[in-house]
Design a protein around this motif. Sequence first.
Motif, mmCIF file in Angstrom:
data_model
loop_
_atom_site.group_PDB
_atom_site.id
_atom_site.type_symbol
_atom_site.label_atom_id
_atom_site.label_comp_id
_atom_site.label_asym_id
_atom_site.label_seq_id
_atom_site.Cartn_x
_atom_site.Cartn_y
_atom_site.Cartn_z
ATOM 1 N N ASN A 56 37.213 51.840 6.018
ATOM 2 C CA ASN A 56 37.594 51.890 7.435
ATOM 3 C C ASN A 56 36.446 51.370 8.302
ATOM 4 O O ASN A 56 35.965 52.055 9.205
ATOM 5 C CB ASN A 56 37.955 53.330 7.826
ATOM 6 N N PRO A 57 35.968 50.132 8.028
ATOM 7 C CA PRO A 57 34.798 49.618 8.766
ATOM 8 C C PRO A 57 35.157 49.285 10.212
ATOM 9 O O PRO A 57 36.289 48.920 10.519
ATOM 10 C CB PRO A 57 34.430 48.349 7.984
ATOM 11 N N ILE A 58 34.167 49.412 11.087
ATOM 12 C CA ILE A 58 34.331 48.999 12.481
ATOM 13 C C ILE A 58 33.412 47.827 12.807
ATOM 14 O O ILE A 58 33.417 47.334 13.934
ATOM 15 C CB ILE A 58 34.047 50.166 13.450
ATOM 16 N N ALA A 59 32.624 47.386 11.828
ATOM 17 C CA ALA A 59 31.697 46.266 12.034
ATOM 18 C C ALA A 59 31.541 45.517 10.714
ATOM 19 O O ALA A 59 32.022 45.951 9.658
ATOM 20 C CB ALA A 59 30.347 46.777 12.542
ATOM 21 N N ASP A 60 30.854 44.370 10.779
ATOM 22 C CA ASP A 60 30.661 43.508 9.612
ATOM 23 C C ASP A 60 29.595 44.106 8.694
ATOM 24 O O ASP A 60 28.459 44.347 9.114
ATOM 25 C CB ASP A 60 30.226 42.112 10.090
ATOM 26 N N ASN A 61 29.947 44.331 7.432
ATOM 27 C CA ASN A 61 28.996 44.892 6.470
ATOM 28 C C ASN A 61 27.968 43.873 5.978
ATOM 29 O O ASN A 61 27.108 44.215 5.168
ATOM 30 C CB ASN A 61 29.751 45.460 5.264
ATOM 31 N N ASN A 62 28.053 42.647 6.455
ATOM 32 C CA ASN A 62 27.108 41.620 6.024
ATOM 33 C C ASN A 62 25.801 41.644 6.813
ATOM 34 O O ASN A 62 24.895 40.862 6.533
ATOM 35 C CB ASN A 62 27.745 40.225 6.143
ATOM 36 N N THR A 63 25.700 42.498 7.808
ATOM 37 C CA THR A 63 24.467 42.605 8.599
ATOM 38 C C THR A 63 23.982 44.045 8.579
ATOM 39 O O THR A 63 24.788 44.980 8.480
ATOM 40 C CB THR A 63 24.702 42.179 10.055
ATOM 41 N N PRO A 64 22.654 44.259 8.678
ATOM 42 C CA PRO A 64 22.128 45.639 8.713
ATOM 43 C C PRO A 64 22.701 46.448 9.877
ATOM 44 O O PRO A 64 23.011 47.625 9.725
ATOM 45 C CB PRO A 64 20.617 45.429 8.863
ATOM 46 N N ASP A 65 22.852 45.810 11.040
ATOM 47 C CA ASP A 65 23.395 46.518 12.199
ATOM 48 C C ASP A 65 24.848 46.928 11.950
ATOM 49 O O ASP A 65 25.268 48.036 12.306
ATOM 50 C CB ASP A 65 23.305 45.636 13.435
ATOM 51 N N GLY A 66 25.623 46.029 11.324
ATOM 52 C CA GLY A 66 27.008 46.348 11.013
ATOM 53 C C GLY A 66 27.105 47.491 10.015
ATOM 54 O O GLY A 66 27.948 48.383 10.164
ATOM 55 N N LYS A 67 26.256 47.467 8.979
ATOM 56 C CA LYS A 67 26.247 48.568 8.011
ATOM 57 C C LYS A 67 25.934 49.890 8.697
ATOM 58 O O LYS A 67 26.552 50.922 8.406
ATOM 59 C CB LYS A 67 25.224 48.291 6.911
#
Length: 295
Positions: free
Chosen positions: A246-257
């Motif tokens: 249930n992500p709300i941001a891109d897991n490809n960036t530290p900020d998204g994680k």
Amino acid sequence: MKFPKSILALLVVAVVAQSCVSSKKYKELDANYTQLQNSTRDLSVKYQTSAQGLAVANSRITSLEEQIALQKTNVAALQDALNKCLNSSNQGSVNISKLVDEINSSNKYIQQLVNAKTKSDSLNMVLTNNLTRSLSQQEMSDVDVQVLKGVVYISLADNMLYKSGSYEISDRAGETLSKIAKIIKDYNTYDVLIEGNTDNVPIVQKNIRNNWDLSALRASSVVMALQNTYGVEPKRLTAGGRGEYNPIADNNTPDGKAKNRRTQIIITPKLDQFMDLIGKAPEAQPAPVQEPPKQ
């Protein structure tokens, strides 16, 4: 060459005096720098909070404006049809009267949409202010509060709640959880769902099989803290884990994680309670509906 003892003593005194002055200036500069850091941090938190609130408000306004624009288009089409009827000698008064009624009905519906948008904004503002009244600016940087369609979403960052790589509640989380518990107890008849979420990095621990386990264990830890430490009734609480799905941001960036590693506290009023909350929002004064000119 040997210096007299009196000259050596003077040199020592001069060096010590110069060292004292430098230390004092350094402390003053260090205090100024700390003050500037604190001011910058406060301004950054206020900016982030305002930006989040503005994004939610803009989304609601856009949806209602689209409906208003559609109804205005319908009114224009009806008005055009009416004008054609008025210019045609073959149309009877019955059709003209029907078109006038449809135009009036569309105008009233547009006004209802405008009033609904105003009231929705007012209600969400009332709820958000009530929910965040006891949180400090520093806590607001780790706590995101949103009200969507009467449902309250409180999102907590994992680095504020848990020890690193663990589902144990950290000491730092205590004060913030106590304030959130007060919010939950204020709305003491609402159902509360605690939902754990992770990023997509696999967990590597012997006693935790995967991110499903980690998210569920973290949600369960919050539930037990709310029940055992802060006195929230357990029958109101539900613990659930959604893992990395249930992500709300891109897991490809530290900020998204970091954004995806969160625990959400979802406070859901029942229908009658939601209607009571609507009554607390400031009433919008409806604009008078303009009657079409008589021909």
